[in-house]
Design a protein around this motif. Structure first.
Motif, PDB file in Angstrom:
ATOM      1  N   LYS A 153      83.831 -25.053 -65.989  1.00  0.00           N
ATOM      2  CA  LYS A 153      83.678 -26.424 -65.515  1.00  0.00           C
ATOM      3  C   LYS A 153      82.355 -26.957 -66.041  1.00  0.00           C
ATOM      4  O   LYS A 153      81.285 -26.616 -65.551  1.00  0.00           O
ATOM      5  CB  LYS A 153      83.713 -26.477 -63.992  1.00  0.00           C
ATOM      6  CG  LYS A 153      83.713 -27.900 -63.429  1.00  0.00           C
ATOM      7  CD  LYS A 153      83.849 -27.854 -61.907  1.00  0.00           C
ATOM      8  CE  LYS A 153      83.428 -29.135 -61.223  1.00  0.00           C
ATOM      9  NZ  LYS A 153      84.332 -30.255 -61.378  1.00  0.00           N
ATOM     10  N   ILE A 154      82.456 -27.725 -67.088  1.00  0.00           N
ATOM     11  CA  ILE A 154      81.289 -28.261 -67.770  1.00  0.00           C
ATOM     12  C   ILE A 154      81.147 -29.724 -67.366  1.00  0.00           C
ATOM     13  O   ILE A 154      82.132 -30.453 -67.331  1.00  0.00           O
ATOM     14  CB  ILE A 154      81.484 -28.196 -69.299  1.00  0.00           C
ATOM     15  CG1 ILE A 154      81.981 -26.812 -69.709  1.00  0.00           C
ATOM     16  CG2 ILE A 154      80.238 -28.607 -70.029  1.00  0.00           C
ATOM     17  CD1 ILE A 154      80.943 -25.829 -70.037  1.00  0.00           C
ATOM     18  N   ALA A 155      79.927 -30.118 -67.067  1.00  0.00           N
ATOM     19  CA  ALA A 155      79.691 -31.521 -66.733  1.00  0.00           C
ATOM     20  C   ALA A 155      79.587 -32.329 -68.024  1.00  0.00           C
ATOM     21  O   ALA A 155      78.709 -32.079 -68.841  1.00  0.00           O
ATOM     22  CB  ALA A 155      78.403 -31.653 -65.922  1.00  0.00           C
ATOM     23  N   PRO A 156      80.487 -33.318 -68.209  1.00  0.00           N
ATOM     24  CA  PRO A 156      80.341 -34.175 -69.393  1.00  0.00           C
ATOM     25  C   PRO A 156      79.037 -34.969 -69.300  1.00  0.00           C
ATOM     26  O   PRO A 156      78.572 -35.270 -68.208  1.00  0.00           O
ATOM     27  CB  PRO A 156      81.553 -35.106 -69.332  1.00  0.00           C
ATOM     28  CG  PRO A 156      82.375 -34.675 -68.173  1.00  0.00           C
ATOM     29  CD  PRO A 156      81.595 -33.719 -67.349  1.00  0.00           C
ATOM     30  N   VAL A 157      78.490 -35.301 -70.442  1.00  0.00           N
ATOM     31  CA  VAL A 157      77.166 -35.924 -70.472  1.00  0.00           C
ATOM     32  C   VAL A 157      77.267 -37.441 -70.340  1.00  0.00           C
ATOM     33  O   VAL A 157      78.101 -38.081 -70.970  1.00  0.00           O
ATOM     34  CB  VAL A 157      76.447 -35.559 -71.789  1.00  0.00           C
ATOM     35  CG1 VAL A 157      75.103 -36.274 -71.875  1.00  0.00           C
ATOM     36  CG2 VAL A 157      76.251 -34.069 -71.879  1.00  0.00           C
ATOM     37  N   LYS A 158      76.442 -37.989 -69.462  1.00  0.00           N
ATOM     38  CA  LYS A 158      76.313 -39.446 -69.307  1.00  0.00           C
ATOM     39  C   LYS A 158      74.819 -39.705 -69.199  1.00  0.00           C
ATOM     40  O   LYS A 158      74.226 -39.530 -68.141  1.00  0.00           O
ATOM     41  CB  LYS A 158      77.042 -39.878 -68.022  1.00  0.00           C
ATOM     42  CG  LYS A 158      77.197 -41.378 -67.847  1.00  0.00           C
ATOM     43  CD  LYS A 158      77.632 -41.653 -66.409  1.00  0.00           C
ATOM     44  CE  LYS A 158      78.918 -42.450 -66.374  1.00  0.00           C
ATOM     45  NZ  LYS A 158      79.392 -42.623 -64.982  1.00  0.00           N
TER      46      LYS A 158
END
Lengths: 147, 437
Positions: B50-55
């Motif tokens: 579960k990777i946090a997408p970058v914002k």
């Protein structure tokens, strides 16, 4: 019955093609056994690559088999179809098990799956041999619906 | 063939069910502190990713500082800053660095590479440079920026002894002659010693600290695998804390069994060596807790054979009962998969009294756990050289409510005044944390 003069290319290729993935899966069981005895990760690495290459090749061959089956009405035998379906499903699971890290990528689950796959392959082969009718060399291309 | 597809479908359903059953995960709170609860290890068919997408931070957005603290953008617009080091004249060095390209040993490496790439911001690659930042007006925001040292081999650790600046690349410690105030390193540098680097270099960061007396360097060298899957020969002198003699470059293993010790530093009261260590993956969402611990000379901390003392790892063959018996239980759990990649003890006056004397820890955040864990900077209070209570949040807000990562904290340093500097390798910034007023 009129003589079927269809060219040899109309035979179903599936069973012959699947001997390549089958060889990969048999080798997987061999390298698994060596890993289980040695705990040398090199052999586990052999196993997961053999599984991966076997599955990628099998995916291509299943597509070829489906095209022939639905496009040309040339189906492999029911034994071949069911046998390889079981082999491929088990091998997909086996690839996930082999993608674990360390000893449990092989022992015990991976090794068991590899051996079961070899047994299913052997059973498929033997059952196909037993049911194939005796045929003369000259008549072999008449068996175009079989493999 | 119709039957075959039916077969595949039937077999695929339990697979999907397995992939979906990670939703109920016990709270990680009882794994923070000296006593941790450890569930039984799990074996996965599909390990959770579960990777946090970058914002990215926008229009001056910043992390949220804890009670009594404020945060300032010490520097923004950097490229993948991983570690910070404060020089005695107030200048700050920042390593814009990333690891070497990992080799493709197993099909899994390819898949994991693809998935983990989704958690990295697209943009220029880290140049493997060291940048010098200077805050001439003492405003808490650097107003001058110099490219101090260029094209190193994945540099991470930095230490100063007298007029010698040591840089720990992934494969060597390099010594440079340093003059206070210089903005560009002109000395070509000389190698003090090699460090375990490629070709695998699974854990590539080499954190480093100088001993208080200036005679030794301590370097955290991470393991070359998650759990020995690249073979034990690849682990030679890894998963260890090296002690390097500054005069000769000779080294010995000060402590072993520390899977990936990314932060090493000295506790200011007792002058004992402390480290934050990243533990193993794929045993479950609450295994194994990463930890903060004092490092004993000749201490063994379990990896690969066991974790948290004598808990055997089922994935290691051959086992080593005599090593397991020696394994030291770490001092303080930080929670599973929080990925502590930075530690700094709090000393100076720029930080309010309730945050003094203990350790700041930068938690890069989980990638193989659902829900997320980490993604913040915490403060662990100390008394008499030992952790003395529950951690307090120092910097949060790195994750958005919908699970995007604005930034991820990595290396920490305390400036001369005691203000905390935090490298943020996803937010491409260095944050400065100090007293609120």
């Amino acid at each position: 019955m009129p003589l079927d003069l269809a060219p040899r290319t109309y035979r179903p290729y599936f069973a012959a093609l699947m001997t390549f993935p089958a060889a990969c899966f048999v080798m997987t069981a061999v390298t698994d056994l060596i890993y289980a005895r040695s705990a040398n990760m090199t052999w586990e690495t052999f196993s997961i690559w053999l599984l991966t290459i076997g599955l990628i090749a099998a995916a291509v061959f299943v597509v070829i088999g489906l095209v022939q089956a639905f496009g040309q009405q040339r189906w492999p035998s029911m034994i071949t179809r069911v046998g390889y379906a079981i082999v491929l499903v088990l091998s997909v699971f086996n690839a996930f098990v082999h993608s674990r890290d360390g000893y449990t990528s092989v022992v015990p689950g991976g090794l068991m799956l590899s051996i079961v796959v070899v047994l299913v392959l052997a059973l498929t082969w033997v059952m196909n041999l037993k049911r194939a009718p005796r045929r003369s060399h000259s008549a072999s291309f008449l068996m175009s619906g079989e493999s | 063939m119709r039957r075959a597809s039916l077969f595949l479908l039937c077999a695929g359903l339990p697979l999907l069910a397995l992939a979906g059953c990670h939703s109920k995960v016990a709270s990680p709170d009882d794994q923070v502190g000296p006593n941790v609860t450890l569930p039984d290890p799990q074996a996965y068919l599909l390990p959770p990713m579960k990777i946090a997408p970058v914002k990215p931070w926008q229009n001056g957005e910043m992390p949220i500082a804890g009670a009594g603290l404020k945060v300032q953008p010490f520097a923004t617009g950097l490229i993948h800053p991983r570690s910070v080091f404060a020089l005695p004249n107030g200048d700050v060095l920042v390593a814009e660095t990333d690891g070497p390209k990992p080799p493709l040993n197993r099909p899994k490496d390819f898949i994991m590479g693809l998935i983990q790439a989704s958690g990295k911001k697209s943009g220029p690659k880290a140049p493997n440079d060291i940048i010098l930042l200077r805050d001439t007006q003492h405003t808490g925001v650097a107003d001058q920026r110099f490219t101090f040292l260029t094209h190193r081999h994945s540099p991470f650790g930095m230490a100063l002894i007298g007029d010698n600046l040591y840089v720990a690349d992934t494969d060597a410690v390099i010594r440079y002659h340093y003059t206070p105030g210089q903005t560009v390193m002109t000395d070509p540098g000389e190698k003090l010693t090699d460090l375990p680097g490629g070709p695998i270099d699974h854990h590539w960061t080499k954190s480093m600290v100088a001993s208080p007396d200036g005679t030794k360097l301590y370097v955290g060298v991470g393991s070359n695998s998650n759990i020995t899957e690249n073979g034990m020969p690849a682990e030679f002198e890894r998963a260890a804390i090296w002690e390097i003699d500054v005069a000769t470059g000779a080294h010995r293993l000060y402590a072993t069994g520390t899977r990936n010790p990314v932060g090493v530093t000295f506790e200011p009261v007792t002058h004992k060596l402390w480290a934050v260590v990243n533990e193993r993956d794929e045993l479950g969402p609450n295994l194994v807790p990463d930890y903060l611990t004092s490092i004993a000379d000749h201490g063994f901390y379990g990896w690969p054979y066991s974790y948290w003392g004598q808990h055997l790892d089922p994935r290691v063959k051959p086992q080593s009962p005599e090593m397991v018996a020696k394994a030291i239980v770490p001092d303080y759990g930080l929670g599973s998969h929080v990925a502590p990649l930075g530690i700094a003890f709090s000393t100076g006056n720029a930080i309010p009294a309730q945050y003094r004397g203990g350790a700041f820890v930068g938690e890069h955040g989980s990638w193989d756990r659902d829900p997320f864990n980490g993604y913040k900077v915490i403060y662990v209070p100390f008394a008499n050289g030992r952790p003395s209570g529950k951690p307090v949040d120092v910097l949060t807000g790195f994750l958005t409510a919908d699970g995007h990562a604005r930034g991820r904290p990595v290396g920490l340093a305390t400036g001369l005044d005691g203000a905390l500097l935090v490298a943020d390798d996803v937010g491409n910034s260095v944050w400065r944390v100090s007293a609120a007023q």
